[in-house]
Write an enzyme that holds these catalytic residues in place. Structure first.
Site, PDB file in Angstrom:
ATOM      1  N   ARG A 107       0.266   3.099  -0.496  1.00  0.00           N
ATOM      2  CA  ARG A 107       0.401   1.860  -1.671  1.00  0.00           C
ATOM      3  C   ARG A 107      -0.814   0.986  -1.555  1.00  0.00           C
ATOM      4  O   ARG A 107      -1.571   1.061  -2.686  1.00  0.00           O
ATOM      5  CB  ARG A 107       1.501   0.877  -1.448  1.00  0.00           C
ATOM      6  CG  ARG A 107       2.569   1.332  -2.390  1.00  0.00           C
ATOM      7  CD  ARG A 107       3.956   0.899  -1.890  1.00  0.00           C
ATOM      8  NE  ARG A 107       4.003   1.603  -0.646  1.00  0.00           N
ATOM      9  CZ  ARG A 107       4.681   2.917  -0.442  1.00  0.00           C
ATOM     10  NH1 ARG A 107       4.929   3.210  -1.774  1.00  0.00           N
ATOM     11  NH2 ARG A 107       4.709   3.360   0.707  1.00  0.00           N
TER      12      ARG A 107
ATOM     13  N   LYS B 285     -16.439   6.650  17.720  1.00  0.00           N
ATOM     14  CA  LYS B 285     -17.461   6.431  18.742  1.00  0.00           C
ATOM     15  C   LYS B 285     -17.745   5.290  19.395  1.00  0.00           C
ATOM     16  O   LYS B 285     -18.626   4.856  20.255  1.00  0.00           O
ATOM     17  CB  LYS B 285     -18.919   6.748  17.952  1.00  0.00           C
ATOM     18  CG  LYS B 285     -19.213   7.972  17.228  1.00  0.00           C
ATOM     19  CD  LYS B 285     -20.406   8.009  16.397  1.00  0.00           C
ATOM     20  CE  LYS B 285     -20.335   9.417  15.680  1.00  0.00           C
ATOM     21  NZ  LYS B 285     -21.544   9.148  14.678  1.00  0.00           N
TER      22      LYS B 285
ATOM     23  N   ARG C   1      -7.943  -3.081   6.570  1.00  0.00           N
ATOM     24  CA  ARG C   1      -6.424  -2.921   7.318  1.00  0.00           C
ATOM     25  C   ARG C   1      -6.812  -2.675   8.658  1.00  0.00           C
ATOM     26  O   ARG C   1      -7.404  -1.616   8.886  1.00  0.00           O
ATOM     27  CB  ARG C   1      -5.492  -1.895   6.615  1.00  0.00           C
ATOM     28  CG  ARG C   1      -4.148  -1.870   7.268  1.00  0.00           C
ATOM     29  CD  ARG C   1      -3.122  -1.176   6.732  1.00  0.00           C
ATOM     30  NE  ARG C   1      -2.504  -1.844   5.514  1.00  0.00           N
ATOM     31  CZ  ARG C   1      -1.301  -1.372   5.195  1.00  0.00           C
ATOM     32  NH1 ARG C   1      -0.892  -0.534   5.385  1.00  0.00           N
ATOM     33  NH2 ARG C   1      -0.960  -2.410   4.166  1.00  0.00           N
TER      34      ARG C   1
ATOM     35  N   HIS D 134      -0.551 -10.519   5.630  1.00  0.00           N
ATOM     36  CA  HIS D 134      -0.819  -9.433   4.416  1.00  0.00           C
ATOM     37  C   HIS D 134      -0.676  -9.926   3.261  1.00  0.00           C
ATOM     38  O   HIS D 134       0.159  -9.961   2.336  1.00  0.00           O
ATOM     39  CB  HIS D 134       0.601  -8.154   4.408  1.00  0.00           C
ATOM     40  CG  HIS D 134       0.121  -6.967   3.660  1.00  0.00           C
ATOM     41  ND1 HIS D 134      -1.003  -6.961   2.907  1.00  0.00           N
ATOM     42  CD2 HIS D 134       0.727  -5.797   3.823  1.00  0.00           C
ATOM     43  CE1 HIS D 134      -0.868  -5.754   2.223  1.00  0.00           C
ATOM     44  NE2 HIS D 134       0.075  -5.032   2.808  1.00  0.00           N
TER      45      HIS D 134
HETATM   46  C1  NCD Z   1       3.818  -3.141   4.024  1.00  0.00           C
HETATM   47  C2  NCD Z   1       2.894  -3.076   5.243  1.00  0.00           C
HETATM   48  O1  NCD Z   1       1.982  -2.299   5.250  1.00  0.00           O
HETATM   49  O2  NCD Z   1       2.959  -4.149   5.932  1.00  0.00           O
HETATM   50  N1  NCD Z   1       3.586  -2.200   3.158  1.00  0.00           N
HETATM   51  C3  NCD Z   1       2.711  -2.353   2.219  1.00  0.00           C
HETATM   52  O3  NCD Z   1       1.704  -2.731   2.314  1.00  0.00           O
HETATM   53  N2  NCD Z   1       3.121  -1.705   0.921  1.00  0.00           N
HETATM   54  C4  NCD Z   1       5.268  -2.979   4.652  1.00  0.00           C
HETATM   55  C5  NCD Z   1       5.609  -1.965   5.429  1.00  0.00           C
HETATM   56  O4  NCD Z   1       4.773  -0.879   5.871  1.00  0.00           O
HETATM   57  O5  NCD Z   1       6.749  -1.917   6.017  1.00  0.00           O
END
Ligand code: NCD
Length: 356
Positions: free
Chosen positions: A51, A80, A101, A129
């Site tokens: 997502r 590497k 991420r 997040h």
């Molecule tokens: C969330 C995450 O990655 O923290 N998902 C997301 O970003 N849509 C929640 C999850 O993975 O449970």
């Protein structure tokens, strides 16, 4: 330069501005079709994502920009042994903004320190997040119309759930909000979050069942138990479905409450709930794209405003100045950059090195 590592990096006013703009994007998509033309977003995903990465990609494409990056650290130089500091220095040469991420908490802060472009945290371990929070907030805004005087239930993995941490940080800044925490004992909020809530006087209660909480809630935020953060797999198996929202429990909820989930769900909301008009989690996904469009556009706009200010300051500093070397280019062309360089107390022209 502005970055987004956690929601409080933005003021309430700035969040409002991003929300308003997201609503404008929804209403007038065509207006923004070239808003980021010629700009590039780098998506550096060291951890799996569907997502969030697709949402960032779609957002940049709808703004007329381009996207580059990786979705698997094993296919990049990370395999590497390259550090984040080096990767971000390199990426800064190729892109205008980065969404990152990483499984380690605080990784985006390292990136920010070495980055020449704005960094957006797209999830760091079990920590934060913030773009999911903006997504959640746009959904609350569209569904309920306001951010204050809400009772917000958070259910599931409150320990490792980064979306929960960021949502509490963001929503506790508005007046009259109250939190209801529902989790197994082992997956309670981290102590740094509880301490912060206590010292800031943010009202919260802990309940041991969804049914009990349900009648009070304006928002029920369900979460997945974060399997990837467990060192003991047996413990995960034991806790994974401690709380399940089903149609029966929905009967206890207010008529105008909403159910959110960052997704993916893995059994904690039964499919029967999907048809309930209060289930807003799929509408939430679409809001994610619009709010990321608004965020990317805003961060890039702030960046270019900042460049303009610097450029104007530079022009002012050098206005009317020229080098006294008759062979220097500054006697012919207007100055676009700093005039002097100061080496060991000696001022030299930046263009021809002539001592001034
Ligand atoms: C969330 C995450 O990655 O923290 N998902 C997301 O970003 N849509 C929640 C999850 O993975 O449970």
């Amino acid at each position: 330069m502005r970055h987004l590592l956690e929601p409080t990096n933005l003021t309430i006013e700035e969040i409002d501005q991003i929300m308003e703009q997201a609503l404008d994007i929804i209403a007038h998509r065509e207006k923004y079709a070239d808003a980021c033309k010629g700009k590039k977003l780098a998506t550096l995903f060291y951890e799996p994502s569907t997502r969030t990465r697709l949402s960032f990609t779609a957002a940049m494409m709808e703004l007329g920009g381009n996207v580059l990056g990786f979705s698997d650290a094993n296919s990049s130089s990370v395999s590497k042994g390259e550090t984040i500091a080096d990767t971000i220095r390199v990426v800064s040469c190729f892109a205008d903004i980065v969404a990152m991420r990483h499984p380690k908490e605080g990784a985006p802060l390292i990136a920010k320190r070495f980055s020449g472009i704005p960094v957006i945290n797209a999830g760091d371990g079990g920590h934060n997040h913030p773009t999911q929070t903006l997504t959640d907030m746009l959904t609350i805004r569209r569904e309920l119309g306001h951010f204050d005087h809400l009772t917000i239930g958070l259910c599931g993995d409150l320990k490792y759930g980064r979306t929960v941490h960021s949502l509490i940080k963001a929503m506790s800044r508005y007046e009259g909000n109250r939190f209801v925490l529902i989790s197994p004992r082992e997956l309670k909020l981290p102590s740094y979050m509880i301490d912060e809530m206590k010292t800031s006087g943010i009202p919260y209660v802990e309940y041991d069942s969804i049914e009990k909480a349900m009648p009070e809630l304006d928002v029920l935020y369900m979460t997945r138990v974060q399997q990837e953060r467990f060192s003991d797999k047996a413990e995960y198996e034991r806790l994974k479905l401690a709380f399940i929202l089903d149609e029966e429990k929905m009967k206890y909820g207010k008529e105008n409450m909403i159910v959110l989930h960052p997704l993916p769900r893995v059994g904690e909301i039964t499919e029967g709930v999907d048809n309930d008009p209060r289930a807003a989690y799929f509408r939430q996904v679409e809001n994610g794209k619009f709010v990321r469009m608004s965020l990317i556009y805003t961060l890039l706009k702030w960046r270019s405003e900042e460049d303009n200010i610097k450029e104007r300051q530079l022009m002012k500093d050098t206005e009317g100045k020229k080098c006294d070397n008759p062979h220097c280019i500054t006697t012919k062309e207007p100055l676009a950059q700093e005039f002097y360089i100061d080496t060991k107390g000696i001022k030299r022209c930046n263009y021809c090195d002539h001592e001034i």
